[in-house]
Design a protein around this motif. Structure first.
Motif, PDB file in Angstrom:
ATOM      1  N   VAL A 276       0.844  -1.205   0.104  1.00  0.00           N
ATOM      2  CA  VAL A 276       0.097   0.066   0.018  1.00  0.00           C
ATOM      3  C   VAL A 276       0.979   1.300   0.068  1.00  0.00           C
ATOM      4  N   PHE A 277       0.518   2.183  -1.040  1.00  0.00           N
ATOM      5  CA  PHE A 277       1.276   3.639  -0.932  1.00  0.00           C
ATOM      6  C   PHE A 277       0.331   4.335  -0.332  1.00  0.00           C
ATOM      7  N   LYS A 278       0.685   5.225   0.553  1.00  0.00           N
ATOM      8  CA  LYS A 278       0.060   6.341   0.924  1.00  0.00           C
ATOM      9  C   LYS A 278       0.476   7.619   0.438  1.00  0.00           C
TER      10      LYS A 278
ATOM     11  N   GLU B 107      -4.969   5.959  -0.165  1.00  0.00           N
ATOM     12  CA  GLU B 107      -4.148   4.980  -0.372  1.00  0.00           C
ATOM     13  C   GLU B 107      -4.070   4.391  -1.636  1.00  0.00           C
ATOM     14  N   VAL B 108      -3.100   3.915  -2.293  1.00  0.00           N
ATOM     15  CA  VAL B 108      -2.941   3.042  -3.452  1.00  0.00           C
ATOM     16  C   VAL B 108      -2.533   1.756  -2.883  1.00  0.00           C
ATOM     17  N   HIS B 109      -3.483   0.617  -3.277  1.00  0.00           N
ATOM     18  CA  HIS B 109      -3.165  -0.718  -3.236  1.00  0.00           C
ATOM     19  C   HIS B 109      -2.524  -1.284  -4.522  1.00  0.00           C
ATOM     20  N   ALA B 110      -0.996  -1.087  -4.369  1.00  0.00           N
ATOM     21  CA  ALA B 110      -0.492  -1.449  -5.577  1.00  0.00           C
ATOM     22  C   ALA B 110      -0.366  -2.888  -5.626  1.00  0.00           C
ATOM     23  N   LEU B 111      -0.579  -3.497  -4.492  1.00  0.00           N
ATOM     24  CA  LEU B 111      -0.671  -5.018  -4.703  1.00  0.00           C
ATOM     25  C   LEU B 111      -1.370  -5.629  -3.476  1.00  0.00           C
TER      26      LEU B 111
ATOM     27  N   PRO C 255      -2.006  -3.975 -17.829  1.00  0.00           N
ATOM     28  CA  PRO C 255      -2.155  -2.776 -18.029  1.00  0.00           C
ATOM     29  C   PRO C 255      -1.084  -1.843 -17.374  1.00  0.00           C
ATOM     30  N   SER C 256      -0.885  -0.549 -17.493  1.00  0.00           N
ATOM     31  CA  SER C 256       0.021   0.288 -16.529  1.00  0.00           C
ATOM     32  C   SER C 256      -0.636   0.741 -15.496  1.00  0.00           C
ATOM     33  N   GLY C 257       0.143   0.618 -14.365  1.00  0.00           N
ATOM     34  CA  GLY C 257      -0.352   0.929 -12.783  1.00  0.00           C
ATOM     35  C   GLY C 257      -0.870  -0.235 -12.500  1.00  0.00           C
ATOM     36  N   SER C 258      -0.567  -1.363 -12.906  1.00  0.00           N
ATOM     37  CA  SER C 258      -1.279  -2.662 -12.279  1.00  0.00           C
ATOM     38  C   SER C 258      -0.448  -3.371 -11.378  1.00  0.00           C
ATOM     39  N   GLY C 259       0.670  -2.859 -11.359  1.00  0.00           N
ATOM     40  CA  GLY C 259       1.352  -3.259  -9.965  1.00  0.00           C
ATOM     41  C   GLY C 259       2.513  -4.168 -10.513  1.00  0.00           C
ATOM     42  N   LYS C 260       2.854  -4.384 -11.737  1.00  0.00           N
ATOM     43  CA  LYS C 260       3.888  -5.106 -12.132  1.00  0.00           C
ATOM     44  C   LYS C 260       5.219  -4.904 -11.592  1.00  0.00           C
ATOM     45  N   SER C 261       5.710  -3.536 -11.850  1.00  0.00           N
ATOM     46  CA  SER C 261       7.116  -3.072 -11.120  1.00  0.00           C
ATOM     47  C   SER C 261       7.171  -3.302  -9.851  1.00  0.00           C
ATOM     48  N   THR C 262       6.130  -2.949  -9.208  1.00  0.00           N
ATOM     49  CA  THR C 262       5.871  -3.254  -7.475  1.00  0.00           C
ATOM     50  C   THR C 262       6.325  -4.580  -7.317  1.00  0.00           C
ATOM     51  N   LEU C 263       5.489  -5.672  -7.888  1.00  0.00           N
ATOM     52  CA  LEU C 263       5.802  -7.081  -7.832  1.00  0.00           C
ATOM     53  C   LEU C 263       7.322  -7.294  -7.738  1.00  0.00           C
TER      54      LEU C 263
ATOM     55  N   ASP D 237      12.479  -5.932 -16.049  1.00  0.00           N
ATOM     56  CA  ASP D 237      11.490  -5.032 -16.150  1.00  0.00           C
ATOM     57  C   ASP D 237      11.374  -4.167 -17.558  1.00  0.00           C
ATOM     58  N   GLU D 238      10.813  -4.759 -18.310  1.00  0.00           N
ATOM     59  CA  GLU D 238      10.532  -4.351 -19.496  1.00  0.00           C
ATOM     60  C   GLU D 238      11.778  -4.220 -20.512  1.00  0.00           C
ATOM     61  N   PRO D 239      12.633  -5.208 -20.570  1.00  0.00           N
ATOM     62  CA  PRO D 239      14.128  -5.183 -20.951  1.00  0.00           C
ATOM     63  C   PRO D 239      14.318  -4.628 -22.251  1.00  0.00           C
TER      64      PRO D 239
ATOM     65  N   THR E  51       6.377  -7.233 -19.253  1.00  0.00           N
ATOM     66  CA  THR E  51       6.590  -6.630 -20.707  1.00  0.00           C
ATOM     67  C   THR E  51       5.132  -6.442 -21.096  1.00  0.00           C
ATOM     68  N   HIS E  52       4.974  -5.425 -21.936  1.00  0.00           N
ATOM     69  CA  HIS E  52       3.790  -4.923 -22.607  1.00  0.00           C
ATOM     70  C   HIS E  52       3.763  -5.714 -23.978  1.00  0.00           C
ATOM     71  N   ASP E  53       4.758  -6.224 -24.471  1.00  0.00           N
ATOM     72  CA  ASP E  53       4.958  -6.750 -25.675  1.00  0.00           C
ATOM     73  C   ASP E  53       4.365  -8.116 -25.752  1.00  0.00           C
TER      74      ASP E  53
HETATM   75  N1  LIG Z   1       6.759   5.009  -4.721  1.00  0.00           N
HETATM   76  C1  LIG Z   1       5.083   5.158  -4.770  1.00  0.00           C
HETATM   77  N2  LIG Z   1       4.425   5.836  -4.421  1.00  0.00           N
HETATM   78  C2  LIG Z   1       3.151   5.838  -4.268  1.00  0.00           C
HETATM   79  N3  LIG Z   1       2.545   5.150  -5.284  1.00  0.00           N
HETATM   80  C3  LIG Z   1       3.133   4.235  -6.063  1.00  0.00           C
HETATM   81  C4  LIG Z   1       4.824   4.301  -5.930  1.00  0.00           C
HETATM   82  N4  LIG Z   1       5.141   3.010  -6.580  1.00  0.00           N
HETATM   83  C5  LIG Z   1       4.034   2.791  -7.251  1.00  0.00           C
HETATM   84  N5  LIG Z   1       2.761   3.408  -7.038  1.00  0.00           N
HETATM   85  C6  LIG Z   1       1.700   3.281  -7.455  1.00  0.00           C
HETATM   86  O1  LIG Z   1       1.446   1.549  -7.348  1.00  0.00           O
HETATM   87  C7  LIG Z   1       0.737   1.490  -8.749  1.00  0.00           C
HETATM   88  C8  LIG Z   1       1.569   0.414  -9.250  1.00  0.00           C
HETATM   89  O2  LIG Z   1       2.497   0.837  -9.856  1.00  0.00           O
HETATM   90  P1  LIG Z   1       3.639   0.108 -10.646  1.00  0.00           P
HETATM   91  O3  LIG Z   1       4.867   0.853 -11.070  1.00  0.00           O
HETATM   92  O4  LIG Z   1       3.879  -1.273 -10.098  1.00  0.00           O
HETATM   93  O5  LIG Z   1       2.827  -0.087 -12.021  1.00  0.00           O
HETATM   94  P2  LIG Z   1       3.408  -0.853 -13.320  1.00  0.00           P
HETATM   95  O6  LIG Z   1       2.301  -1.843 -13.376  1.00  0.00           O
HETATM   96  O7  LIG Z   1       4.626  -1.268 -13.333  1.00  0.00           O
HETATM   97  O8  LIG Z   1       2.940   0.226 -14.367  1.00  0.00           O
HETATM   98  P3  LIG Z   1       3.862   0.600 -15.646  1.00  0.00           P
HETATM   99  O9  LIG Z   1       3.496  -0.468 -16.789  1.00  0.00           O
HETATM  100  O10 LIG Z   1       3.394   1.738 -16.118  1.00  0.00           O
HETATM  101  O11 LIG Z   1       5.243   0.247 -15.326  1.00  0.00           O
HETATM  102  C9  LIG Z   1       0.295   2.778  -9.384  1.00  0.00           C
HETATM  103  O12 LIG Z   1      -1.060   3.071  -9.145  1.00  0.00           O
HETATM  104  C10 LIG Z   1       1.539   3.522  -8.877  1.00  0.00           C
HETATM  105  O13 LIG Z   1       0.928   4.761  -9.197  1.00  0.00           O
END
Ligand SMILES: Nc1ncnc2c1ncn2[C@@H]1O[C@H](COP(=O)(O)OP(=O)(O)OP(=O)(O)O)[C@@H](O)[C@H]1O
Ligand SMILES: [Mg+2]
Lengths: 402, 230
Positions: free
Chosen positions: B12-14, B19-23, B41-49, B168-170, B200-202
């Motif tokens: 959770v990002f505050k 609050e954003v539930h990234a995962l 899709p973008s913002g779905s939490g892939k990079s966070t994972l 991450d998207e190499p 990957t988005h590809d």
């Molecule tokens: N440091 C942070 N502070 C606040 N919110 C964050 C932070 N990092 C990520 N988020 C939020 O968490 C969610 C997931 O982000 P993440 O970067 O994992 O998405 P993603 O799937 O990798 O997107 P993309 O395909 O655009 O790279 C997004 O809504 C993003 O705004």
């Protein structure tokens, strides 16, 4: 990460940004150079004065007419009201002090010296035969004034080496009759080169028996009396004995001033020592400023290299690895600055010595160590904060920065 | 036990009041040697994972077992050690240190691990050869093409012989054909037994993976496995 690798990594980082590094090193080196040059100047002045006084000879007590409240060298010692003259009889009485080995009265006046059509202004010093030993002068030719009753006005003279050269050139001087003021005196000796001493250049003086000088200048009083104590430790007690004798001769009133060389030297030593410290302190402030500069530059470096720090963490660097790398970089920058400043400072001191040959402008060791030490310490101290900030960076956010 | 086991992960990002539930309630396990594409899709939490898997980030709740060990409770220094020895990262924007040469960039993990210079040299030379970079050893990143840069980055990610490669998207910053080269490189590494997890988005690259994790709003939407190609 091994220390060698940390050092190499930090060196690459420092050399990777040459302009930034050059400016830092410059700022730091100016601070260190300022410390070195200014302390060289201050300490040089101190040593110059100490040498001048040491040239007087050792274990001396100088008696001068008039009384001042304080000892040491105040303005009062130079301008004194003279209640009673200091006479040759006083001088002879001082020799009775048990701790006194030798004594020389001094009577001083300006006159002229002439020989074979050559005429020159000269300062005449009337004294006794012991003066040459008290001042530790050496004779170039002949002998010094005879040891005889102080009341005898023998018609003899001893010349300083420079005066001799100006009057006689290459011709022999010993045995020649010169005219000094209205008297005709036989030259019996020439002093060896002695150099400067308290503003009077001994090489340009004419020495005559004290009675001769007093007759020449038509006076009874003495300029001062120089007394030599048995040893360095005896100076204090000897001074006491001299004061007792003088009091006895003046119905219990002490109207002379006794200056010990130690007191004069001590005063100058303290004043100039304090001056050197003050100057070093001012220079050290410029070092502190340089330290703050190090901090800013390193903070900018941390910001610039945020992505790199994130990467290093992703590759498995610990906080300690990163802290050490940045701290080492700061230390390297200040070390380079300190060394450059050390060289620059010595160059400056050398230039000073070239410009003022009489001044022994060597930076004291403590100042050099303190300068370099302060530079390193400030560099590292001010490097800690940026290094810690780097180590604490959140790797995810750091990596997301390009 | 699987090599990677996530269960009940919350991140959770505050942001101010919101609050954003990234995962959210994420549980997944990945076996040694798998080839996994994380898509969504973008913002779905892939990079966070991926950051969580790489121990660059900690979950707010849930457990993460790597090779049987609960790694979320490790100290920062222990986590650094795990990153150093078990995990290799490949990033979309390469993340090479600009003032260091290709060889020096590849040697970074070895240096951080305190490996002696002689062995370091030998391993870097081998890596340069394996990735076709011999002639570029002393070039700085700005003297390299995008494809070459990513090859340097992959060489660096593998020099410590990690168990898992996280990418991450190499191919995100590469043109189509260099992207394919890089994909092949990563797949070769996977073929040699390293677990490969690629964001990957590809769809083409995603389609090549034997397992796809489809994400949406921080949840695992679909976990698609394909039978190993016959
Ligand atoms: N440091 C942070 N502070 C606040 N919110 C964050 C932070 N990092 C990520 N988020 C939020 O968490 C969610 C997931 O982000 P993440 O970067 O994992 O998405 P993603 O799937 O990798 O997107 P993309 O395909 O655009 O790279 C997004 O809504 C993003 O705004
Ligand atoms: Mg992403």
């Amino acid at each position: 990460m091994t220390p060698a690798d940390t050092l190499r990594f930090a060196t690459r980082a420092a050399t990777g940004y040459p302009l930034r590094t050059a400016l830092m090193v410059l700022a730091m080196s100016i601070g260190v150079a300022a410390v070195v040059v200014l302390t060289a100047l201050g300490d040089g002045a101190r040593r110059y004065v100490v040498n001048e006084f040491s040239a007087l000879g050792s274990n001396l007590v100088i008696v001068l007419p008039g009384r001042t409240a304080t000892g040491g060298l105040g303005l009062g010692n130079i301008i004194t009201s003279t209640p009673r003259d200091l006479t040759v009889r006083d001088a002879e009485a001082l020799l009775r002090a048990p701790l006194v080995t030798r004594m020389a009265p001094l009577s001083v006046g300006n006159s002229e010296i002439a020989w074979g059509g050559r005429l020159r202004e000269a300062m005449v010093v009337g004294t006794s035969g012991d003066y040459v030993d008290i001042r530790a002068f050496r004779m170039a030719e002949g002998s010094f004034l005879p040891r005889e009753d102080l009341g005898r006005a023998s018609a003899v003279a001893v010349l300083g080496t420079k005066l001799r050269a100006e009057i006689f050139g290459n011709e022999p001087a010993i045995g020649r009759i010169v005219r000094v003021g209205d008297r005709r005196l036989r030259v019996i000796g020439v002093l060896d080169k002695t150099g400067q001493g308290l503003g009077m250049n001994t090489d340009e003086l004419v020495f005559v028996p004290v009675a001769t000088a007093q007759a020449m200048f038509n006076t009874n009083n003495l300029f001062r009396i120089i007394v030599e104590a048995r040893s360095r430790e005896a100076i204090g007690p000897a001074k006491q004995q001299l004061e007792d004798i003088m009091r006895l001769r003046r119905e219990g009133e002490l109207d002379v001033t006794l200056i010990t060389q130690d007191a004069v030297l001590g005063t100058f030593d303290r004043i100039l020592g304090a001056l050197t410290m003050a100057v070093a302190g001012i220079a050290a402030i410029s070092l502190a400023v340089a330290g703050i500069l190090v901090m800013n530059v390193m903070l900018v470096a941390v910001t610039q290299r945020t992505a790199e720090i994130g990467l290093l963490k992703a590759l498995g660097a610990t906080g300690r690895n990163i802290r050490l790398a940045f701290l080492t970089e700061a230390a390297l920058l200040s070390l380079a600055g300190a060394l450059a400043g050390f060289a620059l400072g010595h160059l400056g001191a050398w230039a000073l010595r070239l410009a003022f040959p009489v001044l022994p402008a060597w930076p004291p060791d403590w100042a050099v160590f303190a300068g370099i030490g302060t530079a390193l310490a400030t560099g590292i101290l001010f490097g800690v904060m940026p290094a810690r900030r780097a180590a604490r960076l959140d790797p995810v956010q750091a990596l997301s920065r390009r | 036990m699987a090599q990677i086991e996530l269960s009940g992960i919350e991140r959770v990002f505050k942001l101010g009041d919101s609050e954003v539930h990234a995962l959210h309630e994420l549980s997944v396990s990945i076996e040694r040697g798998e080839y996994v594409a994380v898509m969504g899709p973008s913002g779905s939490g892939k990079s966070t994972l991926l950051n969580l898997l790489g121990l660059l980030d900690r979950p707010n709740a849930g457990t993460y077992h790597l090779e049987g060990r609960d790694v979320t409770t490790l100290s920062p220094d222990e986590q650094a050690e795990v990153r150093r020895t078990r995990i290799g990262f490949v990033f979309q924007s390469f993340h090479l240190v600009p003032r260091l040469t290709a060889a020096e960039n590849i040697a970074l993990p070895l240096m951080l691990a305190g490996i002696a210079p002689a062995e370091r040299h030998a391993r870097v030379a081998q890596a340069l050869k394996d990735f076709g970079l011999e002639t570029r050893a002393s070039h700085r990143p700005d003297e390299l093409s995008g494809g070459q840069r990513q090859r340097v980055a992959i060489a660096r990610a593998t020099i410590m012989r990690p168990a898992v490669i996280l990418a991450d998207e190499p191919t995100g910053n590469l043109d189509r054909s260099t992207g394919q080269d890089v994909t092949h490189l990563l797949e070769e590494l996977n073929a040699s037994g390293v677990t490969l997890i690629v964001v990957t988005h590809d769809p083409v690259m995603g389609g090549r993976a034997r397992r796809r994790l489809l994400m949406e709003d921080g949840r695992l939407l679909q976990d698609v496995r394909e039978p190993a190609p016959a």
